[in-house]
Design an enzyme around this catalytic site. Sequence first.
Site, PDB file in Angstrom:
ATOM      1  N   ASP A 143      -7.115 -11.354  -6.215  1.00 44.57           N
ATOM      2  CA  ASP A 143      -7.613 -11.042  -5.013  1.00 44.57           C
ATOM      3  C   ASP A 143      -8.940 -10.801  -5.061  1.00 44.57           C
ATOM      4  OD1 ASP A 143      -4.563 -10.822  -3.404  1.00 44.57           O
ATOM      5  OD2 ASP A 143      -4.568 -10.695  -5.798  1.00 44.57           O
ATOM      6  N   ASN A 203      -1.643 -17.236  -1.957  1.00 46.21           N
ATOM      7  CA  ASN A 203      -1.455 -17.598  -0.599  1.00 46.21           C
ATOM      8  C   ASN A 203      -2.866 -18.012   0.010  1.00 46.21           C
ATOM      9  OD1 ASN A 203      -1.463 -14.944  -0.888  1.00 46.21           O
ATOM     10  ND2 ASN A 203      -1.652 -14.700   1.312  1.00 46.21           N
ATOM     11  N   HIS A 296       4.145  -6.272   0.949  1.00 49.59           N
ATOM     12  CA  HIS A 296       4.675  -7.436   0.364  1.00 49.59           C
ATOM     13  C   HIS A 296       6.128  -7.324  -0.282  1.00 49.59           C
ATOM     14  CE1 HIS A 296       1.161  -9.615   1.674  1.00 49.59           C
ATOM     15  NE2 HIS A 296       0.315  -8.876   0.730  1.00 49.59           N
ATOM     16  N   VAL A 324      -0.568  -7.824  -4.012  1.00 48.64           N
ATOM     17  CA  VAL A 324      -0.621  -6.717  -3.158  1.00 48.64           C
ATOM     18  C   VAL A 324      -1.744  -6.024  -3.703  1.00 48.64           C
ATOM     19  CG1 VAL A 324       0.607  -4.152  -3.490  1.00 48.64           C
ATOM     20  CG2 VAL A 324       2.018  -6.439  -3.679  1.00 48.64           C
ATOM     21  N   HIS A 325      -2.595  -5.446  -2.782  1.00 45.57           N
ATOM     22  CA  HIS A 325      -3.972  -5.166  -2.900  1.00 45.57           C
ATOM     23  C   HIS A 325      -3.943  -3.798  -3.584  1.00 45.57           C
ATOM     24  CE1 HIS A 325      -4.972  -8.067   0.038  1.00 45.57           C
ATOM     25  NE2 HIS A 325      -4.541  -8.669  -0.823  1.00 45.57           N
TER      26      HIS A 325
END
Length: 432
Positions: A143, A203, A296, A324-325
């Site tokens: 990410d 995504n 999420h 997931v950040h």
Amino acid sequence: MEPKLVLFVFLLISAAATCEYIRPPPRKTLHFPWNSKLSSHPQQVHISLAGDKHMRVSWVSNDKSTLPMVEYGTSPGRYSNKSQGESTSYSYLFYSSGKIHHTVIGPLEDNTVYYYRCGGGGPEYKLKTPPAQFPVMFAVAGDLGQTGWTKSTLDHIDLCKYDVHLLPGDLSYADYIQHRWDTFGELVEPLASARPWMVTQGNHEKESIMFFKDGFQSYNSRWKMPYEESGSSSNLYYSFEVAGAHIIMLGSYTDYDEHSDQYNWLKADVAKVDRKKTPWLIVLFHVPWYNSNEAHQDEGDRMLAAMEPLLHAASVDIVLAGHVHAYERTERVNKGKLDPCGAVHITIGDGGNREGLASKYKNPQPAWSVFREASFGHGELKLANSTHAYWSWHRNDDDESVRSDQVWITSLENSGCIAEKKHELMKILSGP
């Protein structure tokens, strides 16, 4: 002791006990100057592993006459070898890409520095091939995006003496704005042109438009991975081997049920793994299966239900995910419970994206969750030998890389788990 002094000491101790790490705020998206490179010069250069002792060099040129040729050698300015590759391009709404080149070079010597140039001219680049034996070091960050925190993460990774970068999805955060793929390529080029970057989709790579555009067109055109070399029919899932590790990259956003092409490919790939040759078995995908963050939740449940029995039977050591950040590491786990023969799951979707951190966690903390924190950062995985690996997570703290979590992980290869689950694995592999 005077009463006032006692009160002061008490307040000081109380403050220290309750003080929590204050997370820095999100940083703005980076803005890039107009590209000043000559149209014939390579842009967005990155490399990836492409089968045994081979490397794929990928780049973009604005000059449509540029050939997909790479010259390379072990001395600066002296290119004793030359390879030809393939070129492609794509259009997306009102955007037209430059000419995208993919050229495989090799066979290459292990643990060796090579100098190369793309398209017959332009600047010289330098890469280093991974070692053939332990130890081997992986940098891990998912990410990423293109923010000030992304730059901080990349700067910290650049200080790490790593051999291969692993990225479990969500690269550019272009999100349909195609020139952001170009700026991302330029942002990561200093690192990605020097060490192989092995990526899988998230995504934000999908970019599909119903009835008009299929998903992953930009991603597949720009970031070609060794799917053909590993017997896969899709760039969205593949495998590769490096220095005693068999690494499987799976797709969270393509079919994964027991009747899918991905699942059938995974069964065939797992069946070929030789744990004597590659004692470490590592898997990457985007959506985490074990996640105690409020963000999420449950999104990975269907993929877990379909694939966890196979991966557990195959005695996977480590699973790396993003999405997931935040950061989280588990104990060895399977079916939601602690299991000495299960995999260690690590969520590392904290590379620096523009959406910010996922700071809320579910309480109480599950028994399988060992460490969790919502901060930007990166991971380092050192496979020291066939039995032991050292994992560390480095938080970006005011632009300094702070090691905040670390653990030694023991491979399942000599644990008895593989022998114990041999019948279970054979049953799954022989099924429909």
